[in-house]
Design a protein around this motif. Structure first.
Motif: not given
Length: 285
Positions: A111-115, A145-147
């Motif tokens: 769920n990490n959308h920004f690496g 959303e937390t990412s």
């Protein structure tokens, strides 16, 4: 007979203790803490459904997965814009690009959308993934959303990104180029890729959403941080602390110029290796 039974029991207990001690050592080496993440609530609409519907009609060649991503995460990008002064268009374009529209292997398993990588003080859950190097450590979240919230914290709490906040929230081109200068990405085409996504999908429209027209959800108002950065540095930007990399520069030559060390420059700029690029802005003290 009784003596043999007692000796056998002691032997079994010894084996069990060895096995449990190995397990403890393994967990200690890979220790992680499940951080307290707020469950995302429903956010106000920012007309993302209407926008994506119009885009699909006007240009059927646009990627359907990208349109679906915009529809799903535009509101959280706008919320973070009003909290952190990062253009919603930039955040959304970064999410699209770095998560492969939410479908990359890393995004799906973390769920990490920004690496965002673990870095030294990260104590949350983690996954390992090949990136610049093999088996690098990346942050894992319970909710996508937390990412987004952590992405805002990542930019606002680190000195090397402070100069970005002298740009307006509607100046997405400066932000895209500034991220590259700050060393956010090693890809030389990173700014152009962000700008292309923003303009093809008209993400700049989300930068125009006014705070009074968007009621911020109480479910994600608590900043999610990793313990590395303790204060907001965006209002303390001083240009003389930065050096813009020129042709022929190396970390060693820059360190000598400012009478410091390569290790210090790497540490204060969150650099994982010695690669730098022309135009990149580096903190020198």
């Amino acid at each position: 007979m009784m003596l043999r039974f007692l000796l056998y029991s002691v032997f079994l207990l010894f084996l069990a203790s060895c096995g449990s001690s190995k397990k403890v050592n393994y967990n200690a080496k890979n220790a992680s803490v499940v951080l307290n993440e707020s469950k995302p609530g429903k956010l106000p609409s920012v007309n993302q459904k209407e926008l994506t519907s119009e885009l699909a009609k006007s240009n059927p060649k646009l990627n359907k997965n990208t349109l679906a991503y915009i529809k799903k995460y535009a509101s959280i990008a706008v919320q973070e814009m009003h909290k952190s002064k990062i253009p919603a268009s930039i955040t959304l374009a970064q999410g699209i690009l770095e998560s492969g529209k939410g479908r990359s292997e890393l995004a799906l398993k973390s769920n990490n959308h920004f690496g965002i990588k673990c870095h030294t003080q990260w104590r949350g859950e983690r996954v390992y993934h090949d990136d610049d190097e093999k088996g690098e450590c990346f942050r894992k979240y319970q909710f996508v959303e937390t990412s987004y919230v952590d992405h805002s914290a990542f930019l606002t709490k680190r000195k090397r990104y402070a100069f970005l906040f002298t740009y307006g929230v509607k100046d997405y081109k400066k932000w895209a180029r500034g991220l590259k200068k700050a060393g956010y990405a090693t890809d030389k085409q990173y700014p152009n890729k962000l700008i292309k996504i923003i303009e093809n999908y008209k993400l700049y429209q989300f930068d125009n959403v006014k705070k009074k027209d968007f009621k911020v959800s109480k479910t994600l108002t608590k900043t999610y941080t990793d313990g590395e950065a303790k204060e907001d540095v965006t209002s303390k930007y001083l240009d003389e602390k930065y050096y813009e990399v020129k042709k022929g520069d190396t970390l060693y030559s820059i360190a000598r110029k400012f009478k410091t060390s390569v290790d210090v420059i790497k540490e204060i700029n969150d650099l994982n290796n010695n690669r730098i690029s022309i135009g990149q802005k580096l903190l020198t003290r």
